[in-house]
Design an enzyme around this catalytic site. Structure first.
Site, PDB file in Angstrom:
ATOM      1  N   MET A 109      71.560  92.713  43.393  1.00  0.00           N
ATOM      2  CA  MET A 109      72.878  93.232  42.993  1.00  0.00           C
ATOM      3  C   MET A 109      72.879  93.730  41.550  1.00  0.00           C
ATOM      4  O   MET A 109      73.784  93.414  40.760  1.00  0.00           O
ATOM      5  CB  MET A 109      73.945  92.142  43.194  1.00  0.00           C
ATOM      6  CG  MET A 109      74.071  91.689  44.639  1.00  0.00           C
ATOM      7  SD  MET A 109      75.064  90.199  44.866  1.00  0.00           S
ATOM      8  CE  MET A 109      73.917  88.924  44.306  1.00  0.00           C
ATOM      9  N   LYS A 119      81.361  90.906  52.106  1.00  0.00           N
ATOM     10  CA  LYS A 119      81.785  91.062  50.714  1.00  0.00           C
ATOM     11  C   LYS A 119      80.875  92.105  50.088  1.00  0.00           C
ATOM     12  O   LYS A 119      79.665  91.912  49.999  1.00  0.00           O
ATOM     13  CB  LYS A 119      81.681  89.743  49.959  1.00  0.00           C
ATOM     14  CG  LYS A 119      82.572  88.646  50.534  1.00  0.00           C
ATOM     15  CD  LYS A 119      82.402  87.339  49.781  1.00  0.00           C
ATOM     16  CE  LYS A 119      83.025  87.381  48.414  1.00  0.00           C
ATOM     17  NZ  LYS A 119      84.488  87.560  48.451  1.00  0.00           N
ATOM     18  N   ASP A 137      78.197  88.676  57.683  1.00  0.00           N
ATOM     19  CA  ASP A 137      78.295  89.389  56.414  1.00  0.00           C
ATOM     20  C   ASP A 137      78.047  90.885  56.572  1.00  0.00           C
ATOM     21  O   ASP A 137      77.518  91.354  57.591  1.00  0.00           O
ATOM     22  CB  ASP A 137      77.274  88.826  55.424  1.00  0.00           C
ATOM     23  CG  ASP A 137      77.818  87.656  54.636  1.00  0.00           C
ATOM     24  OD1 ASP A 137      78.998  87.326  54.800  1.00  0.00           O
ATOM     25  OD2 ASP A 137      77.041  87.056  53.864  1.00  0.00           O
TER      26      ASP A 137
END
Length: 264
Positions: free
Chosen positions: A184, A69, A47
């Site tokens: 996030m 991502k 990742d």
């Protein structure tokens, strides 16, 4: 790592996928199982949040495939990543899916595991240190302290479509959780802080934003709910970040062990 230390550890078998958490950034926070997996894998699908130093443990002949991502940037589709794991396993590879933090804490590891089950691919899960705990610890902020809170809520600041999750009961979170840890959340910090204040949180409640936690680039901003958006913009902060709201934030003034060592 010595062979004696790893004696009795599970072996990574051909045709198997390991879903492994690499922790929040500092390679020293890798578990022994994670380090063993990195050095054993034929293919590592990693990742965006995996520290490159963790990949230094890989074999010279290991294949490294980036599958990061990041919000707002071109990224591989989750379905394609999951099916790629299946494809590699069916080729008889020892496959490591290396994810920042913990694969089962806002890491989509559950989605990948379900795909592997659907395709009869054997897998193993190796938990990692999640940023909402380890990252805050490096900022000198405990997520729980018995004089401050007996519960904590972990939530994500955006859903699969990139917007603030409607399925979160913000009123209940605001009223019921003394400490809130958000992954996030930077992109929607204005919306989130407004919802929390409208639900009854004190606008002056302390907030900390920890960027690039546990790495040499770690930055920590202390602010309040009403000032978070403005202060974040002035400081020029950018993801990845963990946002924490609540009475544990001021404890950083005493518990900032990195700052005491002059490393922050």
């Amino acid at each position: 790592m010595t062979d004696a230390l790893l004696e009795g550890f599970p072996a990574m078998e051909p045709g198997c996928v390991w879903l492994v958490g690499a922790g929040p950034g500092d390679p020293g926070l890798l578990t022994l199982h994670a380090a063993n997996a990195i050095r054993s894998a034929d293919v590592i699908v990693y990742d965006a949040l995996v520290n490159a130093a963790c990949l230094d443990l890989a074999r010279d002949d290991a294949v490294l495939e980036y599958a990061g991502k990041r919000g707002g940037k071109p990224s591989a589709k989750q379905r394609d990543i999951s099916l790629r794991l299946v494809e590699l396993a069916r080729e008889g590879k020892r496959v490591l899916r290396l994810k920042g933090g913990d694969p089962f804490v806002f890491g989509r590891g559950g989605e990948e595991a379900l795909t592997l089950i659907d395709h009869n691919v054997p897998f193993r899960v190796v938990p990692g240190v999640t940023a909402g705990i380890g990252g805050l610890a490096y900022a000198g902020i405990p997520v729980t302290h018995r004089d401050v809170n007996h519960s904590v809520t972990f939530l994500t600041g955006h859903d699969s479509s990139g917007i603030v999750p409607d399925r979160i009961d913000w009123n209940s979170v605001a009223k019921g959780s003394p400490v809130i840890v958000m992954y996030m959340a930077m992109r929607h910090i204005a919306t989130i802080t407004t919802r929390l204040v409208e639900a009854g949180r004190d606008p002056l409640e302390p907030v900390a934003i920890v960027c690039n936690a546990t790495t040499d680039q770690q930055q920590v901003l202390e602010t309040t709910l009403e000032q978070a958006e403005e202060d974040m913009a002035v400081a020029g902060l950018s993801p990845p970040a963990i946002v924490v709201v609540g009475g544990v934030v001021p404890m950083r003034r005493t518990l900032d062990w990195l700052g005491r060592d002059g490393k922050e």
